[in-house]
Design a protein around this motif. Structure first.
Motif, PDB file in Angstrom:
ATOM      1  N   PHE A   8       0.820  -1.212   0.000  1.00  0.00           N
ATOM      2  CA  PHE A   8       0.000   0.000   0.000  1.00  0.00           C
ATOM      3  C   PHE A   8       0.855   1.265   0.000  1.00  0.00           C
ATOM      4  O   PHE A   8       0.466   2.288   0.558  1.00  0.00           O
ATOM      5  CB  PHE A   8      -0.962   0.024   1.189  1.00  0.00           C
ATOM      6  CG  PHE A   8      -1.939  -1.106   1.192  1.00  0.00           C
ATOM      7  CD1 PHE A   8      -2.927  -1.188   0.223  1.00  0.00           C
ATOM      8  CD2 PHE A   8      -1.874  -2.103   2.159  1.00  0.00           C
ATOM      9  CE1 PHE A   8      -3.843  -2.241   0.228  1.00  0.00           C
ATOM     10  CE2 PHE A   8      -2.782  -3.148   2.172  1.00  0.00           C
ATOM     11  CZ  PHE A   8      -3.764  -3.214   1.204  1.00  0.00           C
ATOM     12  N   GLY A   9       2.037   1.206  -0.588  1.00  0.00           N
ATOM     13  CA  GLY A   9       2.904   2.372  -0.665  1.00  0.00           C
ATOM     14  C   GLY A   9       3.662   2.675   0.612  1.00  0.00           C
ATOM     15  O   GLY A   9       4.346   3.684   0.697  1.00  0.00           O
ATOM     16  N   ASN A  10       3.559   1.818   1.601  1.00  0.00           N
ATOM     17  CA  ASN A  10       4.294   2.002   2.855  1.00  0.00           C
ATOM     18  C   ASN A  10       5.708   1.486   2.690  1.00  0.00           C
ATOM     19  O   ASN A  10       5.920   0.406   2.126  1.00  0.00           O
ATOM     20  CB  ASN A  10       3.591   1.266   4.000  1.00  0.00           C
ATOM     21  CG  ASN A  10       2.203   1.801   4.250  1.00  0.00           C
ATOM     22  OD1 ASN A  10       2.026   2.974   4.504  1.00  0.00           O
ATOM     23  ND2 ASN A  10       1.210   0.930   4.154  1.00  0.00           N
ATOM     24  N   MET A  11       6.667   2.251   3.204  1.00  0.00           N
ATOM     25  CA  MET A  11       8.076   1.895   3.050  1.00  0.00           C
ATOM     26  C   MET A  11       8.741   1.797   4.423  1.00  0.00           C
ATOM     27  O   MET A  11       8.373   2.529   5.346  1.00  0.00           O
ATOM     28  CB  MET A  11       8.796   2.960   2.233  1.00  0.00           C
ATOM     29  CG  MET A  11       8.111   3.280   0.922  1.00  0.00           C
ATOM     30  SD  MET A  11       8.215   1.950  -0.231  1.00  0.00           S
ATOM     31  CE  MET A  11       9.504   2.527  -1.249  1.00  0.00           C
ATOM     32  N   VAL A  12       9.728   0.906   4.514  1.00  0.00           N
ATOM     33  CA  VAL A  12      10.505   0.731   5.735  1.00  0.00           C
ATOM     34  C   VAL A  12      11.977   0.751   5.352  1.00  0.00           C
ATOM     35  O   VAL A  12      12.361   0.182   4.321  1.00  0.00           O
ATOM     36  CB  VAL A  12      10.162  -0.616   6.426  1.00  0.00           C
ATOM     37  CG1 VAL A  12      11.032  -0.840   7.642  1.00  0.00           C
ATOM     38  CG2 VAL A  12       8.708  -0.666   6.814  1.00  0.00           C
TER      39      VAL A  12
END
Length: 89
Positions: A8-12
């Motif tokens: 969902f476009g979340n980055m780590v």
């Protein structure tokens, strides 16, 4: 800093990850509950079923709907792409 898409476009930040584990075991469920109580839980599932738990070096716990193998594969893909860029230069 290398970022990994966890859905969902979340980055780590890949270099901050300590472990990617399955959420099924009792110790991991306890870790997730403690993080929720401490305010260090990040839920990136968007309401979907949690399939992997990412533990960071800052003691933040990140929940994702992606399987741990998928997250690991994305990290490896990023490493390979980065190596190819270095070789091209």
């Amino acid at each position: 800093m290398k970022l990994v898409n966890i859905g969902f476009g979340n980055m780590v930040a890949a270099n901050r990850m300590v472990a990617i584990v399955s959420p099924e075991s009792a110790p991991i469920k306890r870790i997730v509950q403690e993080a929720k109580e401490n305010g260090t839980l990040i839920d990136a599932t968007h309401g979907r079923r949690t399939r992997a738990v990412i533990i960071t070096d800052s003691d933040h716990i990140i929940l994702t709907y992606l399987q741990s193998e998928t997250v690991a594969a994305r990290i490896i893909e990023e490493d390979d792409a980065e190596e190819e860029e270095c070789e091209d230069e």
